[in-house]
Each structure stands twice: as structure tokens, then as C-alpha cells.
Design a protein around this motif. Structure first.
Motif, PDB file in Angstrom:
ATOM      1  N   HIS A   1      79.605 -36.702  58.788  1.00  0.00           N
ATOM      2  CA  HIS A   1      79.287 -38.119  59.019  1.00  0.00           C
ATOM      3  C   HIS A   1      77.920 -38.349  58.369  1.00  0.00           C
ATOM      4  N   LEU A   2      77.955 -38.662  57.079  1.00  0.00           N
ATOM      5  CA  LEU A   2      76.750 -38.588  56.248  1.00  0.00           C
ATOM      6  C   LEU A   2      75.701 -39.644  56.604  1.00  0.00           C
ATOM      7  N   ASP A   3      74.492 -39.428  56.078  1.00  0.00           N
ATOM      8  CA  ASP A   3      73.354 -40.334  56.298  1.00  0.00           C
ATOM      9  C   ASP A   3      73.194 -40.662  57.784  1.00  0.00           C
TER      10      ASP A   3
ATOM     11  N   LEU B   1      87.667 -27.352  39.106  1.00  0.00           N
ATOM     12  CA  LEU B   1      86.798 -28.457  39.512  1.00  0.00           C
ATOM     13  C   LEU B   1      85.708 -27.980  40.465  1.00  0.00           C
ATOM     14  N   PHE B   2      86.094 -27.164  41.435  1.00  0.00           N
ATOM     15  CA  PHE B   2      85.130 -26.703  42.432  1.00  0.00           C
ATOM     16  C   PHE B   2      83.990 -25.945  41.748  1.00  0.00           C
ATOM     17  N   GLU B   3      84.360 -25.090  40.815  1.00  0.00           N
ATOM     18  CA  GLU B   3      83.324 -24.297  40.157  1.00  0.00           C
ATOM     19  C   GLU B   3      82.386 -25.175  39.329  1.00  0.00           C
TER      20      GLU B   3
ATOM     21  N   LEU C   1      77.549 -25.523  42.747  1.00  0.00           N
ATOM     22  CA  LEU C   1      76.097 -25.632  42.653  1.00  0.00           C
ATOM     23  C   LEU C   1      75.472 -25.688  44.055  1.00  0.00           C
ATOM     24  N   CYS C   2      76.060 -26.433  44.932  1.00  0.00           N
ATOM     25  CA  CYS C   2      75.518 -26.563  46.289  1.00  0.00           C
ATOM     26  C   CYS C   2      76.253 -25.685  47.306  1.00  0.00           C
ATOM     27  N   HIS C   3      77.575 -25.691  47.257  1.00  0.00           N
ATOM     28  CA  HIS C   3      78.327 -24.973  48.299  1.00  0.00           C
ATOM     29  C   HIS C   3      78.565 -23.509  47.954  1.00  0.00           C
TER      30      HIS C   3
ATOM     31  N   PHE D   1      73.032 -26.412  52.567  1.00  0.00           N
ATOM     32  CA  PHE D   1      74.344 -26.844  52.096  1.00  0.00           C
ATOM     33  C   PHE D   1      75.395 -26.153  52.954  1.00  0.00           C
ATOM     34  N   PRO D   2      76.230 -26.924  53.603  1.00  0.00           N
ATOM     35  CA  PRO D   2      77.139 -26.309  54.588  1.00  0.00           C
ATOM     36  C   PRO D   2      78.298 -25.549  53.940  1.00  0.00           C
ATOM     37  N   PRO D   3      78.800 -24.516  54.644  1.00  0.00           N
ATOM     38  CA  PRO D   3      79.976 -23.787  54.144  1.00  0.00           C
ATOM     39  C   PRO D   3      81.213 -24.677  54.213  1.00  0.00           C
TER      40      PRO D   3
ATOM     41  N   GLU E   1      93.190 -35.983  54.536  1.00  0.00           N
ATOM     42  CA  GLU E   1      91.939 -36.429  55.158  1.00  0.00           C
ATOM     43  C   GLU E   1      90.742 -35.894  54.367  1.00  0.00           C
ATOM     44  N   LEU E   2      90.806 -34.606  54.027  1.00  0.00           N
ATOM     45  CA  LEU E   2      89.716 -33.998  53.260  1.00  0.00           C
ATOM     46  C   LEU E   2      89.589 -34.670  51.889  1.00  0.00           C
ATOM     47  N   ALA E   3      90.722 -34.894  51.227  1.00  0.00           N
ATOM     48  CA  ALA E   3      90.698 -35.530  49.904  1.00  0.00           C
ATOM     49  C   ALA E   3      90.081 -36.929  49.983  1.00  0.00           C
TER      50      ALA E   3
ATOM     51  N   SER F   1      83.050 -40.332  42.081  1.00  0.00           N
ATOM     52  CA  SER F   1      83.109 -39.869  40.692  1.00  0.00           C
ATOM     53  C   SER F   1      84.363 -39.019  40.434  1.00  0.00           C
ATOM     54  N   LEU F   2      84.983 -38.503  41.493  1.00  0.00           N
ATOM     55  CA  LEU F   2      86.262 -37.796  41.312  1.00  0.00           C
ATOM     56  C   LEU F   2      87.374 -38.841  41.283  1.00  0.00           C
ATOM     57  N   SER F   3      88.423 -38.582  40.512  1.00  0.00           N
ATOM     58  CA  SER F   3      89.605 -39.449  40.573  1.00  0.00           C
ATOM     59  C   SER F   3      90.394 -39.083  41.835  1.00  0.00           C
TER      60      SER F   3
ATOM     61  N   TYR G   1      92.311 -26.818  46.937  1.00  0.00           N
ATOM     62  CA  TYR G   1      91.621 -25.543  46.695  1.00  0.00           C
ATOM     63  C   TYR G   1      90.773 -25.146  47.909  1.00  0.00           C
ATOM     64  N   VAL G   2      89.971 -26.098  48.414  1.00  0.00           N
ATOM     65  CA  VAL G   2      89.137 -25.809  49.597  1.00  0.00           C
ATOM     66  C   VAL G   2      90.034 -25.359  50.751  1.00  0.00           C
ATOM     67  N   ASP G   3      91.148 -26.057  50.920  1.00  0.00           N
ATOM     68  CA  ASP G   3      92.038 -25.781  52.047  1.00  0.00           C
ATOM     69  C   ASP G   3      92.793 -24.453  51.914  1.00  0.00           C
TER      70      ASP G   3
HETATM   71  C1  HEC Z   1      74.318 -31.794  45.311  1.00  0.00           C
HETATM   72  C2  HEC Z   1      74.867 -30.885  46.279  1.00  0.00           C
HETATM   73  C3  HEC Z   1      76.359 -31.005  46.608  1.00  0.00           C
HETATM   74  C4  HEC Z   1      77.414 -30.992  45.734  1.00  0.00           C
HETATM   75  C5  HEC Z   1      77.368 -30.863  44.222  1.00  0.00           C
HETATM   76  C6  HEC Z   1      78.598 -31.093  46.568  1.00  0.00           C
HETATM   77  N1  HEC Z   1      78.258 -31.144  47.881  1.00  0.00           N
HETATM   78 FE1  HEC Z   1      79.543 -31.179  49.473  1.00  0.00          FE
HETATM   79  N2  HEC Z   1      77.972 -31.414  50.723  1.00  0.00           N
HETATM   80  C7  HEC Z   1      76.643 -31.334  50.371  1.00  0.00           C
HETATM   81  C8  HEC Z   1      75.824 -31.514  51.555  1.00  0.00           C
HETATM   82  C9  HEC Z   1      74.304 -31.451  51.620  1.00  0.00           C
HETATM   83  C10 HEC Z   1      76.717 -31.740  52.618  1.00  0.00           C
HETATM   84  C11 HEC Z   1      76.352 -32.036  54.070  1.00  0.00           C
HETATM   85  C12 HEC Z   1      75.772 -33.412  54.191  1.00  0.00           C
HETATM   86  C13 HEC Z   1      74.538 -33.464  55.022  1.00  0.00           C
HETATM   87  O1  HEC Z   1      74.289 -32.543  55.801  1.00  0.00           O
HETATM   88  O2  HEC Z   1      73.807 -34.460  54.871  1.00  0.00           O
HETATM   89  C14 HEC Z   1      78.063 -31.641  52.060  1.00  0.00           C
HETATM   90  C15 HEC Z   1      79.231 -31.751  52.814  1.00  0.00           C
HETATM   91  C16 HEC Z   1      80.493 -31.385  52.363  1.00  0.00           C
HETATM   92  C17 HEC Z   1      81.663 -31.213  53.175  1.00  0.00           C
HETATM   93  C18 HEC Z   1      81.762 -31.421  54.683  1.00  0.00           C
HETATM   94  C19 HEC Z   1      81.061 -30.334  55.435  1.00  0.00           C
HETATM   95  C20 HEC Z   1      81.650 -28.959  55.236  1.00  0.00           C
HETATM   96  O3  HEC Z   1      80.866 -28.026  54.963  1.00  0.00           O
HETATM   97  O4  HEC Z   1      82.879 -28.782  55.298  1.00  0.00           O
HETATM   98  C21 HEC Z   1      82.678 -30.842  52.341  1.00  0.00           C
HETATM   99  C22 HEC Z   1      84.088 -30.500  52.740  1.00  0.00           C
HETATM  100  C23 HEC Z   1      82.146 -30.804  51.002  1.00  0.00           C
HETATM  101  N3  HEC Z   1      80.813 -31.127  51.054  1.00  0.00           N
HETATM  102  C24 HEC Z   1      82.872 -30.467  49.880  1.00  0.00           C
HETATM  103  C25 HEC Z   1      82.380 -30.616  48.577  1.00  0.00           C
HETATM  104  C26 HEC Z   1      83.202 -30.514  47.388  1.00  0.00           C
HETATM  105  C27 HEC Z   1      84.682 -30.175  47.370  1.00  0.00           C
HETATM  106  C28 HEC Z   1      82.377 -30.763  46.327  1.00  0.00           C
HETATM  107  C29 HEC Z   1      82.759 -30.870  44.881  1.00  0.00           C
HETATM  108  C30 HEC Z   1      83.694 -31.895  44.539  1.00  0.00           C
HETATM  109  C31 HEC Z   1      81.031 -30.948  46.855  1.00  0.00           C
HETATM  110  N4  HEC Z   1      81.087 -30.882  48.210  1.00  0.00           N
HETATM  111  C32 HEC Z   1      79.902 -31.113  46.075  1.00  0.00           C
HETATM  112  C33 HEC Z   1      76.146 -31.109  49.102  1.00  0.00           C
HETATM  113  C34 HEC Z   1      76.894 -31.094  47.945  1.00  0.00           C
END
Ligand code: HEC
Ligand code: HEC
Length: 279
Positions: A88-90, A187-189, A194-196, A212-214, A232-234, A248-250, A260-262
Motif C-alpha cells: 500500500h504505497l506512499d 523482464l524481471f532481470e 536492480l532493487c529486488h 527493497f522487499p523480497p 491481482e499481482l499483475a 510503464s509495463l504493458s 514469473y514472480v509467482d
Molecule cells: C527502483 C526500485 C524498484 C524497482 C526497479 C522495482 N521495485 Fe518493486 N518495490 C520497490 C519498493 C521500494 C517496494 C516497497 C514499497 C515501499 O516500501 O515503499 C516494492 C514493492 C514491490 C512489491 C510488493 C511487495 C513485495 O515485496 O512483494 C512487488 C510484488 C514488487 N515490488 C515487484 C516488482 C517487480 C515485478 C518489478 C519489476 C517490474 C519491480 N518491483 C521493480 C522497489 C522497486
């Protein structure tokens, strides 16, 4: 009985006709709710940092801290590395990431998931159990009261009983092509790792706080969570990820990367009494 001009009946009929001409077509709250109208209206939550004085203000602030740093302020109820704000961002006010102001006025609500009418507290308990893979705080606990106070505060001025624009998670149309784990991995890579992390495990910051959360594995949401539903995730990814580059994703890319995540392991659905299958 004759309906002559100026008789009470005539006046009533005339006023109804007149009103229907003068008033724009409006949807009553009940109609909007019944039709599931999700585009009814935008809502602008109050500015950050405006709190009432006294005990209520302190409780709201506590709720905000729990929401953002759940694993610090409500540690005993959390079973993974996520916080409410991870999804639940921001601080829970971003449209299309199930914002609190979109939820507050739409409970109690019947849910298929547990076949009963849920209060907002029960809905939040669900997120603790599945999305945070933890233990739900009791309805009368300080933790729950604080979260509700915070949800109330960011919903101040929102109508009751209406589905507002930006509430919940977008429901994507069925994809043109069957979601592909293989395309999703590419796509994920490129867009997410970069973050996850390439291994999906995110990054720890100081004090055990997660930068950056798992997105899968033992420290992520469990198989009973809303995000364990690929659609829901999509829908979430389509509007919100990569972070700050939502939309930015289609649609197809969102489905692929969600698939892939799932496809990875994560904690078992706690409703399943059978032992974890290990997958
Ligand atoms: C610039 C860094 C960044 C990138 C790139 C990014 N994310 Fe995230 N993502 C975050 C952050 C930070 C959060 C948690 C938001 C918060 O805590 O404010 C998040 C939250 C999530 C979550 C929900 C929380 C969880 O861990 O399950 C999912 C699912 C997710 N991202 C998937 C993706 C996917 C798939 C992509 C690529 C399409 C992506 N993210 C790209 C930074 C990023
Ligand atoms: C892993 C992601 C995730 C985490 C973490 C999470 N939630 Fe949720 N939450 C969801 C999803 C997905 C929904 C369903 C949204 C929808 O489709 O309406 C949801 C729904 C909700 C709703 C109802 C929204 C609505 O519009 O009906 C509330 C309120 C809520 N969560 C609060 C919380 C709170 C409070 C926390 C922290 C204690 C939390 N959530 C943690 C993913 C998450």
C-alpha cells in the motif's frame, strides 16, 4: 380522483418531472455500490503531517508508524520482511495500490474469501495473516486501534459507501497471450532485479529494516495472500512497478512478470492444515 392543476397530486408529479430535467443524472450511493462502479470519483487525501492535537493525534501517528515500519512497531504480529507500505504505497494513500481512503468507507463488506461480511478490522487482520505471514492483532488491541485511527484520518472527507476511482487494485483484462514465465524472467532481470535482486530477496538496510522487499521466498507474503493470485499481482505491477515508473509495463508484460514472480516458492497458505509441500 381527478388530478387537476395545483392539486397536491399534480404538484407532486410536476415537481418530479421538473427535478428530473433540472438535476444532472446522478448515481445514488447504493446504486454505485451495487453496480461496483469503480470510476465514480477521485479523492484527494489530506496533506501529510496534519494531525489533531491530543490523544487522537498520537494514536493516528502511531498508526502511521505501524503502517510504514510494521516490523518495528507491530513486530509480534509480523512474520516476514514486509510492511503495510510495501504494497500500500506512499504510506497507504497512492491510488491503485489499495489506498486506505478507498477502503475506509466501503466496509463492512461481504468477501468470498471467508464467506462473511468483514469489518475493516477483519480485512486488516487478513493482511497480517497472509500478506505479512503473521498473527492478526486482536480487534481491540492498541495496534489495530492505531491502524484504524490512521485509516480514518487519511480518509477524512471521503464519501461513505462509494467505490472511488483509484481504490483497490486494477483488474487487468485477460492477456492476449498466455502469461509466460520465460518472458517474465527476462523482464524481471531487466526491470526489477536492480532493487529486488536477481534472487528476488530484496535488500536489507540498517537495523534490519528492509530497503527493497523480497518478492518471493521465506520472507515474503504467503500463498494465501492477494498477491498469490497472478491477476491481482499483475494489476498491482501494471500501475506501480518498477517503483516510481508505474504504468510503464504493458498489460502483457505485467502478466508475464507476475507469472514469473509467482512461479517461485513462498510460505504455505496457513489455512491449509497439511504440512508445507516444500515447493
Ligand atoms: C527502483 C526500485 C524498484 C524497482 C526497479 C522495482 N521495485 Fe518493486 N518495490 C520497490 C519498493 C521500494 C517496494 C516497497 C514499497 C515501499 O516500501 O515503499 C516494492 C514493492 C514491490 C512489491 C510488493 C511487495 C513485495 O515485496 O512483494 C512487488 C510484488 C514488487 N515490488 C515487484 C516488482 C517487480 C515485478 C518489478 C519489476 C517490474 C519491480 N518491483 C521493480 C522497489 C522497486
Ligand atoms: C504483500 C502485499 C500486502 C501487504 C504487505 C499488506 N497488504 Fe493490505 N492488501 C493487499 C492486497 C493485494 C489487498 C486487496 C486489494 C483489493 O484488491 O481490493 C489488500 C487489501 C487491504 C485493505 C482493504 C482494501 C480495500 O480497498 O478493500 C486494507 C485496509 C489493507 N489491505 C490494509 C493493510 C494493512 C494495515 C497492512 C499492514 C498491516 C497490509 N494491508 C499489508 C496487499 C498487501
Amino acid at each position: 380522483m381527478k388530478i387537476g392543476p395545483m392539486s397536491p397530486e399534480w404538484l407532486r408529479v410536476a415537481s418530479v418531472v421538473l427535478l428530473s430535467v433540472l438535476l444532472p443524472a446522478t448515481i445514488s450511493p447504493a446504486e454505485a455500490l451495487a453496480s461496483g462502479n469503480k470510476n465514480f470519483q477521485f479523492f484527494a487525501p489530506p496533506a501529510e503531517g496534519t494531525l489533531p492535537d491530543g490523544p487522537l493525534g498520537r494514536l493516528i501517528r502511531k498508526g502511521e508508524l505501524i503502517f510504514i515500519h510494521t516490523n518495528l512497531y507491530a513486530k509480534k504480529y509480523v512474520g516476514n520482511d514486509l510492511t503495510c507500505e510495501s504494497c500500500h504505497l506512499d504510506r497507504g494513500i497512492k491510488p491503485y495500490s489499495a489506498p486506505l481512503w478507498g477502503a475506509f468507507g466501503t466496509y463492512p463488506r461481504y468477501r468470498e474469501k471467508n464467506h462473511k461480511v468483514n469489518t475493516l478490522e477483519e480485512r486488516i487482520q487478513g493482511c497480517f495473516r497472509f500478506s505479512l505471514n503473521g498473527t492478526p492483532p486482536p480487534v481491540d488491541s492498541e495496534t489495530m486501534k492505531a491502524i484504524i485511527a490512521y485509516a480514518y484520518w487519511v480518509s477524512r472527507g471521503a464519501p461513505i459507501g462509494l467505490y472511488l476511482k483509484g481504490q483497490g487494485i486494477v483488474r487487468l483484462p485477460k492477456p492476449d497471450r498466455t502469461p509466460s514465465i520465460r518472458r517474465g524472467k527476462v523482464l524481471f532481470e531487466a526491470r526489477c532485479a536492480l532493487c529486488h535482486g536477481l534472487d528476488g530477496q530484496g535488500t536489507q538496510a540498517d537495523l534490519g529494516q528492509v530497503a527493497f522487499p523480497p518478492v518471493w521466498g521465506p520472507h515474503s507474503y504467503n500463498k494465501g495472500a492477494g498477491f498469490s493470485n497472478v491477476r491481482e499481482l499483475a494489476g498491482f505491477l501494471r500501475m506501480n512497478m518498477p517503483l516510481s515508473k508505474g504504468k510503464s509495463l504493458s498489460d502483457q508484460q505485467a502478466w508475464d512478470v507476475a507469472a514469473y514472480v509467482d512461479s517461485h516458492t513462498r510460505p504455505q497458505d496457513p489455512r491449509k492444515s497439511s504440512p508445507a509441500t516444500g515447493q
